[in-house]
Write a protein that holds these residues in place. Structure first.
Motif, PDB file in Angstrom:
ATOM      1  N   GLU A 121     -13.281  -5.450  -0.291  1.00 43.55           N
ATOM      2  CA  GLU A 121     -14.197  -5.719   0.816  1.00 43.55           C
ATOM      3  C   GLU A 121     -14.090  -7.152   1.305  1.00 43.55           C
ATOM      4  O   GLU A 121     -14.675  -7.492   2.337  1.00 43.55           O
ATOM      5  CB  GLU A 121     -15.641  -5.380   0.407  1.00 43.55           C
ATOM      6  N   GLY A 151     -16.204  -4.397  10.118  1.00 40.92           N
ATOM      7  CA  GLY A 151     -15.343  -5.007   9.104  1.00 40.92           C
ATOM      8  C   GLY A 151     -15.937  -6.243   8.508  1.00 40.92           C
ATOM      9  O   GLY A 151     -16.061  -6.351   7.284  1.00 40.92           O
ATOM     10  N   ASP A 152     -16.330  -7.185   9.340  1.00 37.35           N
ATOM     11  CA  ASP A 152     -16.851  -8.421   8.749  1.00 37.35           C
ATOM     12  C   ASP A 152     -18.316  -8.302   8.349  1.00 37.35           C
ATOM     13  O   ASP A 152     -18.713  -8.752   7.288  1.00 37.35           O
ATOM     14  CB  ASP A 152     -16.545  -9.657   9.613  1.00 37.35           C
ATOM     15  N   GLN A 209      -6.217  -1.421   9.819  1.00 38.29           N
ATOM     16  CA  GLN A 209      -6.432  -1.115   8.405  1.00 38.29           C
ATOM     17  C   GLN A 209      -7.803  -0.443   8.238  1.00 38.29           C
ATOM     18  O   GLN A 209      -8.637  -0.483   9.135  1.00 38.29           O
ATOM     19  CB  GLN A 209      -6.379  -2.388   7.541  1.00 38.29           C
ATOM     20  N   THR A 210      -8.028   0.109   7.067  1.00 32.84           N
ATOM     21  CA  THR A 210      -9.304   0.789   6.805  1.00 32.84           C
ATOM     22  C   THR A 210     -10.452  -0.214   6.791  1.00 32.84           C
ATOM     23  O   THR A 210     -10.263  -1.380   6.464  1.00 32.84           O
ATOM     24  CB  THR A 210      -9.239   1.540   5.467  1.00 32.84           C
ATOM     25  N   SER A 211     -11.634   0.233   7.188  1.00 36.04           N
ATOM     26  CA  SER A 211     -12.798  -0.652   7.234  1.00 36.04           C
ATOM     27  C   SER A 211     -13.912  -0.070   6.368  1.00 36.04           C
ATOM     28  O   SER A 211     -13.804   1.061   5.900  1.00 36.04           O
ATOM     29  CB  SER A 211     -13.278  -0.810   8.682  1.00 36.04           C
ATOM     30  N   GLY A 222     -18.477  -5.726   5.329  1.00 38.12           N
ATOM     31  CA  GLY A 222     -17.579  -6.020   4.209  1.00 38.12           C
ATOM     32  C   GLY A 222     -18.125  -7.223   3.472  1.00 38.12           C
ATOM     33  O   GLY A 222     -19.126  -7.148   2.764  1.00 38.12           O
ATOM     34  N   ILE A 223     -17.497  -8.360   3.712  1.00 36.99           N
ATOM     35  CA  ILE A 223     -17.963  -9.582   3.031  1.00 36.99           C
ATOM     36  C   ILE A 223     -19.367  -9.965   3.482  1.00 36.99           C
ATOM     37  O   ILE A 223     -20.093 -10.642   2.766  1.00 36.99           O
ATOM     38  CB  ILE A 223     -16.962 -10.737   3.274  1.00 36.99           C
ATOM     39  N   TYR A 249     -10.175  -1.801  11.254  1.00 35.19           N
ATOM     40  CA  TYR A 249      -9.887  -3.191  11.586  1.00 35.19           C
ATOM     41  C   TYR A 249      -8.944  -3.194  12.779  1.00 35.19           C
ATOM     42  O   TYR A 249      -7.794  -2.786  12.662  1.00 35.19           O
ATOM     43  CB  TYR A 249      -9.236  -3.917  10.408  1.00 35.19           C
ATOM     44  N   LYS A 271      -2.972   1.845   8.066  1.00 33.86           N
ATOM     45  CA  LYS A 271      -1.840   1.042   7.613  1.00 33.86           C
ATOM     46  C   LYS A 271      -2.000   0.576   6.163  1.00 33.86           C
ATOM     47  O   LYS A 271      -1.019   0.338   5.481  1.00 33.86           O
ATOM     48  CB  LYS A 271      -1.703  -0.189   8.501  1.00 33.86           C
ATOM     49  N   SER A 272      -3.237   0.395   5.727  1.00 34.28           N
ATOM     50  CA  SER A 272      -3.439  -0.077   4.352  1.00 34.28           C
ATOM     51  C   SER A 272      -3.870   1.059   3.424  1.00 34.28           C
ATOM     52  O   SER A 272      -4.042   0.848   2.229  1.00 34.28           O
ATOM     53  CB  SER A 272      -4.484  -1.196   4.319  1.00 34.28           C
ATOM     54  N   THR A 273      -4.085   2.244   3.986  1.00 28.81           N
ATOM     55  CA  THR A 273      -4.431   3.402   3.151  1.00 28.81           C
ATOM     56  C   THR A 273      -3.561   4.588   3.563  1.00 28.81           C
ATOM     57  O   THR A 273      -4.069   5.574   4.104  1.00 28.81           O
ATOM     58  CB  THR A 273      -5.927   3.771   3.287  1.00 28.81           C
ATOM     59  N   PRO A 274      -2.234   4.472   3.330  1.00 32.83           N
ATOM     60  CA  PRO A 274      -1.345   5.557   3.777  1.00 32.83           C
ATOM     61  C   PRO A 274      -1.656   6.886   3.093  1.00 32.83           C
ATOM     62  O   PRO A 274      -1.316   7.936   3.624  1.00 32.83           O
ATOM     63  CB  PRO A 274       0.047   5.036   3.403  1.00 32.83           C
ATOM     64  N   PHE A 275      -2.317   6.820   1.941  1.00 30.56           N
ATOM     65  CA  PHE A 275      -2.634   8.066   1.228  1.00 30.56           C
ATOM     66  C   PHE A 275      -4.109   8.453   1.383  1.00 30.56           C
ATOM     67  O   PHE A 275      -4.608   9.315   0.682  1.00 30.56           O
ATOM     68  CB  PHE A 275      -2.255   7.921  -0.251  1.00 30.56           C
ATOM     69  N   THR A 279      -6.553  -6.910  13.277  1.00 36.38           N
ATOM     70  CA  THR A 279      -5.400  -6.989  12.368  1.00 36.38           C
ATOM     71  C   THR A 279      -4.549  -5.720  12.471  1.00 36.38           C
ATOM     72  O   THR A 279      -3.728  -5.448  11.616  1.00 36.38           O
ATOM     73  CB  THR A 279      -5.848  -7.208  10.914  1.00 36.38           C
ATOM     74  N   THR A 280      -4.778  -4.956  13.504  1.00 35.92           N
ATOM     75  CA  THR A 280      -3.964  -3.810  13.936  1.00 35.92           C
ATOM     76  C   THR A 280      -3.972  -2.604  13.004  1.00 35.92           C
ATOM     77  O   THR A 280      -2.941  -2.035  12.711  1.00 35.92           O
ATOM     78  CB  THR A 280      -2.493  -4.220  14.248  1.00 35.92           C
ATOM     79  N   SER A 315       0.844  -1.210   0.000  1.00 30.12           N
ATOM     80  CA  SER A 315       0.000   0.000   0.000  1.00 30.12           C
ATOM     81  C   SER A 315       0.871   1.249   0.000  1.00 30.12           C
ATOM     82  O   SER A 315       0.484   2.280  -0.544  1.00 30.12           O
ATOM     83  CB  SER A 315      -0.948  -0.009   1.204  1.00 30.12           C
TER      84      SER A 315
END
Lengths: 350, 288
Positions: free
Chosen positions: A54, B93-94, B129-131, B97-98, B123, B141-145, B126-127, A40
């Motif tokens: 998702e 998240g769960d 991340q975006t939800s 999401g799915i 989230y 952590k998963s969307t630094p921008f 998992t420490t 990322s």
């Protein structure tokens, strides 16, 4: 070339970028979050797209789409997430779309746990999805191999138009050791005339895995099988360590093989000649190479962090004329070199 | 302090100190106590995430299910034995999401289940991340921008898609949340409570100092929960600096169980199948 002290997951992600990865889709799951987190940050810097989808279902289907545009694509997950992806992997195989899928496997079945495991060997090697197909599977046992086998997986995926799987584990993924970042040649993926693009005047292209007319599905299945036969000729990877004079040869892959190397040194210090045969490509399996060891050795010791999965392949390949013993460790605790040495003595009555 | 000890287990919650899940945990136990429930009157279904760890800390029937699949599992339990009070919980998240497809379909099915969403907009397990409910621009952590996508609006979706009880609670208002849970369990039909649940560790910007001055109670604002348009207006009003909590929407409609011929009289679990004879059916086929 660049020498680093790197974590396994970062090595894998770097290899993907160095291989020309252009599209990654994934979903958070322990213990593989370090791979998407690295990508990322880093993938956008080299003009690639990172998506947190998702779900794993969405991720693998995004790969179907991005791969059909001719880009190098990857996803990563851990066991339950890989189960969710199986439909998509079957469709990737059926549609002959290249993609790299990484499984930093954990415990199952079901929710299981998040510790180290090799419980996904069957799913990985025998086709977790439906249908008559095989996909290449590589099992790294060092940080360097996390890098090298990822590069290999991208190449094999493109060469055979197939999804390729990296079956990694927590220990290799989260430990740090020396890595030589090789920056492979051929970062430009091969020209993909089958892919969607903007070439004017092209005839219509349909990417599909549906074949209804006459015997076209049979022809298609034999075509997929022929690719598998070609992989058997060209893509087998394995490692032998002190097998020539060994009284007992350990057969193990991934992190267990890593522990086994220390066991062998310990055993030899104590006068027991152990050797190691390590399949690196689990599909195609180095069958002939394993079988050839029966010329000099009759004792084989299969060790896995499961209750016996690769064991079935080893039994099939070696037959009944050799002595095969098995030690399985289905728990989060990776066995120590001492554990394996003691088990070898116990199971072979030494 | 309410005497809700009987719903404790021998385990102490492993959530971070200050986690919004403590408020939901306490409110659930208090609601069960006030409803006079015994431990085996309730069946809870949990998802995967920090919220799912609740399965170890509350002494009722518990099914720790699959990421995003709490509602199908809960539906299966309710349809097999609708005498049980079924309470499903999962994170944003769960569940969004799915699990979003299951969520919408459970709304339109109107099964008598209570569904609590632990909505921390990140989230946690998992420490960080975006939800699906993280706001646009959210850096993780998963969307630094920053997040590009628009967040899911669970309340508006539930109202539009046929849920018959739709509410928002807040972990920082435990008595209010307890009352919402009691009303949701008493309600006949699918009841959704989206709970603002601060994740003090991985989403500290949406914590108690953010929510405390912003939340207000819909009942104090004179909102009529039977007013569909006003309920939807409140649910869609996400950019306002004031955040409504309370019951957005509540109407009475036949549940799935009431509408199903086999389930109307008694639960499936009470049907006796030991002396079923198919000879009549065989005769019918023979004659035709």
């Amino acid at each position: 070339m660049n020498k680093l002290f790197s974590r396994g997951s970062d090595a894998l992600a770097m290899a993907a970028i160095d291989s020309g990865l252009k599209f990654y889709a994934g979903y958070p799951i322990t213990p593989q979050n370090d791979i998407p987190e690295f990508l990322s940050r880093e993938l956008p810097k080299v003009g690639g797209t990172f998506v947190q989808a998702e779900s794993e279902v969405a991720s693998i289907n995004m790969l179907l789409g991005a791969s059909s545009c001719g880009f190098r694509v990857m996803t990563s997950s851990s066991s339950p997430g890989i189960s969710l992806m199986q439909e998509g992997i079957s469709y990737l195989a059926g549609s002959e779309l290249p993609a790299v899928i990484v499984n930093v496997s954990r415990w199952g079945p079901g929710l299981g746990g998040i510790g180290a495991s090799q419980g996904d060997y069957h799913q990985a090697t025998k086709g977790g999805g439906h249908g008559d197909y095989f996909i290449p599977v590589f099992a790294p046992y060092s940080v360097q191999e996390m890098y090298d086998l990822t590069v290999k997986a991208f190449d094999v995926a493109d060469k055979y138009r197939t999804p390729a799987l990296i079956l990694a584990d927590v220990m290799i993924s989260l430990m740090r050791e020396t890595l030589i970042r090789r920056y492979p040649e051929g970062i430009k993926p091969p020209e993909k005339s089958w892919a969607f693009g903007e070439r004017k005047g092209e005839r219509q292209k349909i990417i599909k895995s549906l074949y209804l007319k006459g015997n076209e599905l049979e022809v298609h299945n034999w075509k997929l099988h022929k690719k598998f036969e070609e992989m058997k000729k060209n893509e087998i990877l394995f490692d032998k360590y002190l097998c020539d004079d060994a009284d007992i040869i350990i057969v193990a892959f991934g992190m267990v093989a890593r522990v086994a190397r220390s066991t062998i040194e310990l055993a030899r210090e104590n006068g027991l000649k152990l050797g190691l045969f390590r399949p690196i490509s689990l599909v195609p399996y180095p069958e002939e190479e394993l079988f050839s060891l029966t010329k000099t050795c009759k004792n084989f010791f299969v060790i896995e962090m499961n209750t016996g999965q690769m064991l079935y392949d080893v039994m099939r390949i070696l037959g009944r004329n050799v002595n095969i013993r098995f030690y399985g460790k289905p728990s989060s605790y990776v066995p120590t070199p001492d554990d394996l040495f003691n088990k070898a003595k116990e199971l072979f009555n030494i | 302090m309410k005497d809700n000890q009987k719903f404790n287990t021998y385990q102490t919650p492993s959530w971070c100190p200050g986690c919004g899940n403590f408020g939901i945990w306490y409110a659930l136990k208090s609601a069960y106590t006030e409803l006079g429930f015994d431990n085996n009157d309730v069946c809870m279904v949990f998802g995967i995430g920090c919220s799912g760890n609740l399965s170890n800390f509350i002494k009722v029937y518990g099914f720790h299910s699959i990421h995003g699949r709490t509602l199908p599992v809960a539906s299966g339990i309710k349809l097999a034995n609708h005498k049980l009070n079924v309470v499903a919980t999962s994170g944003d998240g769960d569940g969004l999401g799915i699990g979003l497809g299951h969520f919408i379909h459970t709304c339109r099915r109107n099964i008598d289940i209570t569904y609590i969403i632990h909505d921390n907009r990140v989230y946690g397990l998992t420490t960080g991340q975006t939800s699906p409910t993280s706001p646009q621009g959210f850096q993780s952590k998963s969307t630094p921008f920053g997040v590009i996508e628009q967040p899911i609006n669970p309340l508006a979706l539930a109202i539009i898609q046929g849920a018959t009880f739709v509410a928002r609670g807040y972990s920082g208002e435990i008595d209010h949340l307890t009352s919402l849970i009691i009303q949701a369990i008493k309600h006949k039909g699918f009841a959704v409570i989206d709970v603002l649940q601060p994740c003090v560790t991985f989403n500290p910007n949406f914590s108690y100092p953010f929510y405390n001055p912003r939340v207000f109670k819909l009942e104090d604002a004179g909102h009529n929960p039977e007013d569909f348009n006003n309920a939807l207006k409140y649910a869609l009003d996400v950019n306002n600096d004031k955040i409504p909590i309370g019951i957005f929407y509540k109407i009475s409609k036949p549940t799935y169980e009431e509408s199903s011929e086999e389930l109307r009289d008694k639960p499936l679990s009470e049907y006796d199948i030991s002396d079923i004879s198919i000879s009549e059916l065989i005769e019918e086929i023979r004659e035709s």
